[in-house]
Design an enzyme around this catalytic site. Sequence first.
Site, PDB file in Angstrom:
ATOM      1  N   GLU A  15       4.827   6.455   6.901  1.00 26.13           N
ATOM      2  CA  GLU A  15       5.495   5.593   5.911  1.00 26.13           C
ATOM      3  C   GLU A  15       6.636   6.263   5.151  1.00 26.13           C
ATOM      4  O   GLU A  15       6.740   6.140   3.928  1.00 26.13           O
ATOM      5  CB  GLU A  15       4.444   5.027   4.932  1.00 26.13           C
ATOM      6  CG  GLU A  15       3.314   4.304   5.642  1.00 26.13           C
ATOM      7  CD  GLU A  15       2.200   3.790   4.721  1.00 26.13           C
ATOM      8  OE1 GLU A  15       2.209   4.119   3.527  1.00 26.13           O
ATOM      9  OE2 GLU A  15       1.321   3.053   5.220  1.00 26.13           O
TER      10      GLU A  15
ATOM     11  N   GLU B  72      -3.082   0.498  13.442  1.00 27.02           N
ATOM     12  CA  GLU B  72      -3.935   0.061  12.317  1.00 27.02           C
ATOM     13  C   GLU B  72      -4.034  -1.460  12.281  1.00 27.02           C
ATOM     14  O   GLU B  72      -3.791  -2.091  11.249  1.00 27.02           O
ATOM     15  CB  GLU B  72      -3.371   0.574  10.981  1.00 27.02           C
ATOM     16  CG  GLU B  72      -3.118   2.076  10.920  1.00 27.02           C
ATOM     17  CD  GLU B  72      -2.692   2.572   9.531  1.00 27.02           C
ATOM     18  OE1 GLU B  72      -2.887   1.857   8.540  1.00 27.02           O
ATOM     19  OE2 GLU B  72      -2.151   3.687   9.465  1.00 27.02           O
TER      20      GLU B  72
HETATM   21  C1  HAH Z   1      -2.105   2.125   5.578  1.00 20.22           C
HETATM   22  N1  HAH Z   1      -1.058   1.804   4.675  1.00 20.22           N
HETATM   23  C2  HAH Z   1      -2.329   3.629   5.676  1.00 20.22           C
HETATM   24  O1  HAH Z   1      -1.577   4.169   6.741  1.00 20.22           O
HETATM   25  C3  HAH Z   1      -3.784   4.000   5.879  1.00 20.22           C
HETATM   26  O2  HAH Z   1      -3.901   5.379   5.817  1.00 20.22           O
HETATM   27  C4  HAH Z   1      -4.660   3.376   4.822  1.00 20.22           C
HETATM   28  O3  HAH Z   1      -6.028   3.736   5.014  1.00 20.22           O
HETATM   29  C5  HAH Z   1      -4.484   1.917   4.861  1.00 20.22           C
HETATM   30  C6  HAH Z   1      -3.304   1.386   5.204  1.00 20.22           C
HETATM   31  C7  HAH Z   1      -0.692   0.423   4.615  1.00 20.22           C
HETATM   32  C8  HAH Z   1       0.050  -0.044   3.432  1.00 20.22           C
HETATM   33  C9  HAH Z   1       0.145   0.658   2.242  1.00 20.22           C
HETATM   34  O4  HAH Z   1      -0.463   1.835   2.104  1.00 20.22           O
HETATM   35  C10 HAH Z   1       0.884   0.182   1.149  1.00 20.22           C
HETATM   36  C11 HAH Z   1       1.511  -1.002   1.240  1.00 20.22           C
HETATM   37  C12 HAH Z   1       1.411  -1.734   2.410  1.00 20.22           C
HETATM   38  C13 HAH Z   1       0.672  -1.251   3.477  1.00 20.22           C
END
Ligand code: HAH
Length: 329
Positions: A134, A240
């Site tokens: 990200e 994911e």
């Molecule tokens: C994901 N982010 C992460 O990669 C993962 O490590 C976590 O457990 C869950 C989701 C998705 C995300 C975010 O962190 C913030 C905003 C939108 C989506």
Amino acid sequence: MNNQEFSLSQKYKDYFPIGAAVNRKTITSHQELLLRHFNSITLESEMKFELLHPAENTYTFSTADMIIDIAKKHNMKVRGHTLVWHRQTSEWVFLDRNGELVSREVLLERIEEHINRVMSRYKNDVYSWDVVNEAIAEGTDYLRDSKWLTIIGKDYVEKIFTYAHRADPKAQLFYNDYDVVIPEKRDKIIRLIRELKQKEVPVHGIGLQGHWNIYFPSIDLIKEAFDKYAELGLPLQITELDVSMYEFHDKSKMDKPSPEMYEKQTIFYEKIFALFREYRDIITGVTVWGIADDKTWLDNFPVRDRKNWPLLFDTSHQPKEAFHKIMDF
Ligand code: HAH
């Protein structure tokens, strides 16, 4: 029904590995479903910086080791998640003894040490890593504002990939992100990967998170994104996947989804898996972010304590209609 017809990963064995995110609880509570239907795992949080490396001279590997031992015992692949992220990262890494931000050199040294330590420990067990998670901004900025960017500077992503490749030259190194089919963000991710490749930075694939919902995105938008990413010539993994019952900005709660919502979810899963199969030449893995609807991160995101039902198995661990549809081809 024969075994192949009743194991998701068996059914997809000629396409791609089928993974699930697990955590220290679900590795036990959901083990039966996991072993029957999945041949790959990702540790939901247990390999994130703050869980593995809470203080400068303290590594806490035991939970990750425990989960990875189970995967090894059952011949499952393991994806590593994640080395560098703006969240779930111990604050100490950015700070000196006086609580001031460290220099670029110190942070680079610290993260290189972390990467070496973690990747070498798991080099025989983890075949692919979400090296940077990200890093692209939402909105109009290019790179996301984070301590990594502020302290190291714009070249932090290439530095991290270079360290990761050095630490385990055999590992497949992924850049991983969400909102990857939204054109503005998609094009920035493509720009980042192009820039890395131009500089001969070792990046081997793109991780598309796939936190989607029953209303968005359209299959056409996903397909368009796959075509654009394919031009980079790198493999893609869906890292994911889940399909929320709520629109992203909807903060309301419901006791249970309507039959129409389940129907939308079934169709969504059916169509995306058909699309994944169509792109089998470039898709090298599909991982769902959880196992069954009784335990999902979406019960607390983006709204705390709000039930969601985003996965292929229901709260009683029974296969949902969506499961049957993706098995039926
Ligand atoms: C994901 N982010 C992460 O990669 C993962 O490590 C976590 O457990 C869950 C989701 C998705 C995300 C975010 O962190 C913030 C905003 C939108 C989506």
